[in-house]
Write an enzyme that holds these catalytic residues in place. Structure first.
Site, PDB file in Angstrom:
ATOM      1  N   CYS A 245       0.831  -1.211   0.000  1.00 46.70           N
ATOM      2  CA  CYS A 245       0.000   0.000   0.000  1.00 46.70           C
ATOM      3  C   CYS A 245       0.868   1.266   0.000  1.00 46.70           C
ATOM      4  O   CYS A 245       1.494   1.550  -1.008  1.00 46.70           O
ATOM      5  CB  CYS A 245      -1.015  -0.029   1.131  1.00 46.70           C
ATOM      6  SG  CYS A 245      -2.498   0.907   0.698  1.00 46.70           S
ATOM      7  N   HIS A 326      -4.037  -5.061   0.202  1.00 46.56           N
ATOM      8  CA  HIS A 326      -3.549  -5.621   1.460  1.00 46.56           C
ATOM      9  C   HIS A 326      -3.526  -7.152   1.410  1.00 46.56           C
ATOM     10  O   HIS A 326      -4.516  -7.788   1.767  1.00 46.56           O
ATOM     11  CB  HIS A 326      -4.406  -5.122   2.630  1.00 46.56           C
ATOM     12  CG  HIS A 326      -4.079  -3.720   2.992  1.00 46.56           C
ATOM     13  ND1 HIS A 326      -3.075  -3.406   3.885  1.00 46.56           N
ATOM     14  CD2 HIS A 326      -4.578  -2.544   2.558  1.00 46.56           C
ATOM     15  CE1 HIS A 326      -2.981  -2.093   3.988  1.00 46.56           C
ATOM     16  NE2 HIS A 326      -3.880  -1.551   3.196  1.00 46.56           N
ATOM     17  N   GLU A 328      -2.197  -9.192   3.371  1.00 51.68           N
ATOM     18  CA  GLU A 328      -2.376  -9.827   4.691  1.00 51.68           C
ATOM     19  C   GLU A 328      -3.846 -10.131   4.935  1.00 51.68           C
ATOM     20  O   GLU A 328      -4.182 -10.928   5.818  1.00 51.68           O
ATOM     21  CB  GLU A 328      -1.783  -8.955   5.801  1.00 51.68           C
ATOM     22  CG  GLU A 328      -2.568  -7.732   6.193  1.00 51.68           C
ATOM     23  CD  GLU A 328      -2.399  -6.556   5.234  1.00 51.68           C
ATOM     24  OE1 GLU A 328      -1.716  -6.696   4.205  1.00 51.68           O
ATOM     25  OE2 GLU A 328      -2.991  -5.481   5.504  1.00 51.68           O
TER      26      GLU A 328
HETATM   27  N1  LIG Z   1      -3.266   1.728   3.474  1.00 51.98           N
HETATM   28  C1  LIG Z   1      -2.292   2.509   3.058  1.00 51.98           C
HETATM   29  O1  LIG Z   1      -1.109   2.211   3.198  1.00 51.98           O
HETATM   30  C2  LIG Z   1      -2.685   3.828   2.471  1.00 51.98           C
HETATM   31  C3  LIG Z   1      -1.594   4.511   1.711  1.00 51.98           C
HETATM   32  C4  LIG Z   1      -1.822   6.001   1.532  1.00 51.98           C
HETATM   33  N2  LIG Z   1      -1.907   6.669   2.790  1.00 51.98           N
HETATM   34  C5  LIG Z   1      -3.070   6.225   0.711  1.00 51.98           C
HETATM   35  O2  LIG Z   1      -4.054   6.693   1.219  1.00 51.98           O
HETATM   36  O3  LIG Z   1      -3.087   5.903  -0.449  1.00 51.98           O
END
Ligand SMILES: NC(=O)CC[C@H](N)C(=O)O
Length: 356
Positions: A245, A326, A328
């Site tokens: 992410c 994600h 995970e």
């Molecule tokens: N879940 C995250 O790592 C979000 C990544 C970043 N803050 C975004 O909003 O895109």
């Protein structure tokens, strides 16, 4: 008169039922997840945001700490059509304002049509719409939270030993706001994990003797995570590099790419992702408001089926592997857990780098 108001940047003010009192502000976002409210509310990537659940009933299977992704609730406030008593008690114990009994369909369509926006919330016996507007006025944009990493990262390095069996790799996981299940996904596969502060130095990474540098998820604008980007630049070609992410976004920036803010982002548990190599679709859980606009020297290997945004990046020669979603998979779906096996294979050095 109502005891709760939500003021939006577009000038609209919603009346609601107050569930947990307080006054606050943040970037208004929504998740379409119909399960996983404990995981969402404890996901550090929601720091400085106000989270609206589009699913109407939140709390229907209780609150269990085993499902928490971190030690506290991260959104500044929570909004649903209906919160159960148990969720309200939990949010109250953490002093996180909560409102319900408003038309969340309208909130969600406003954000969908106009994009994520600032909002202000006022909840309590004597509050007025003006109180919510006053909060809105104080609200900063996400990119203005330049040191947001400090709010969510571990202050000191922490060590998590891998379970017996499996990989004997050592992972340096840079904690930009890491979900707990990223660490446990690695230790469950046998890897030792050194969780490092978001602003860890090159020396700190070297001291761990890591076999892979792993940049975690995290809140806010990836461009504000300059030190994590510097680590990727320092270890490129020295160690395999992985990211999830915000981690993918930071790695892309380090490889000469760029990131940009999306209109309202991807937040939910049914985002379809197409793998360009296997030509298969996996369903993924997501929470992001920025995306990789230009992958730089990296290759896009997976894309979002809905809007074609980059979901997976690789650099065969440099042993780089990242995901925007994600893997995970808390709360699921579990289609993409194999990512951790792939990262640990890279870490063990058995992967043959691609030729030029
Ligand atoms: N879940 C995250 O790592 C979000 C990544 C970043 N803050 C975004 O909003 O895109």
């Amino acid at each position: 008169m109502s005891d709760a108001y939500l003021a939006l940047e577009d000038g609209r003010v919603f009346e609601a039922r107050g569930r947990v009192p307080g006054r606050t502000r943040g970037e208004l976002v929504f998740t379409t997840a119909y399960t996983g409210y404990e995981e969402s509310l404890t996901d550090p990537s929601y720091e400085e945001q106000v989270l609206t659940f589009s699913y109407p009933l939140i709390g229907n299977y209780g609150v269990r700490t085993e499902r928490f992704e971190s030690e506290r609730v991260h959104p500044r406030a929570a909004i649903a059509r209906e919160f159960t008593e148990e969720v309200v008690e939990w949010l109250d114990s953490e002093s996180v304002p909560a409102i319900d009994h408003l038309d969340t369909r309208e909130v969600v369509t406003s954000v969908r049509d106009q994009g994520a926006m600032k909002c202000g919330i006022a909840v309590g016996d004597d509050v007025t719409p003006e109180d919510a507007k006053a909060e809105l006025k104080k609200c900063k944009g996400m990119s203005e939270h330049v040191d947001i990493g400090k709010q969510v990262s571990t202050a000191e390095p922490k060590f998590f030993a891998g379970d017996d069996g499996g990989s004997d790799a050592t992972v340096a996981l840079v904690d930009c706001g890491a979900k707990g299940s990223i660490t446990s996904s690695l230790t469950a596969r046998g890897a030792d994990v050194h969780l490092l502060p978001y602003d860890a130095s090159v020396d700190m990474v070297e001291e761990t003797g890591a076999d892979v540098l792993f940049i975690s998820n995290g809140p806010g604008d990836p461009e504000n995570f300059e030190q994590a980007q510097a680590l990727v630049e320092a270890f490129t070609g020295e160690l395999p590099i992985a990211g999830i992410c915000l981690g993918q976004q930071v790695v892309a920036n380090a490889f000469g790419g760029s990131t940009e803010k999306m209109m309202f982002g991807h937040r939910g548990v049914n985002q379809p992702v197409f793998d360009l190599d296997t030509e298969q679709v996996v369903m993924t859980t997501q929470n992001h408001g920025y995306t990789v606009a230009d992958p730089g020297e990296l290759e896009v290997t997976q894309v979002n089926v809905n809007d074609d945004t980059a979901e997976g990046l690789e650099h065969g020669k440099m042993n780089v592997l990242t995901r925007q979603y994600h893997p995970e998979a808390n709360p699921g779906p579990h289609d993409s857990l194999g990512f951790f096996d792939d990262v640990l294979t890279l870490a063990s050095g058995t992967e043959v780098p691609l030729a030029d």
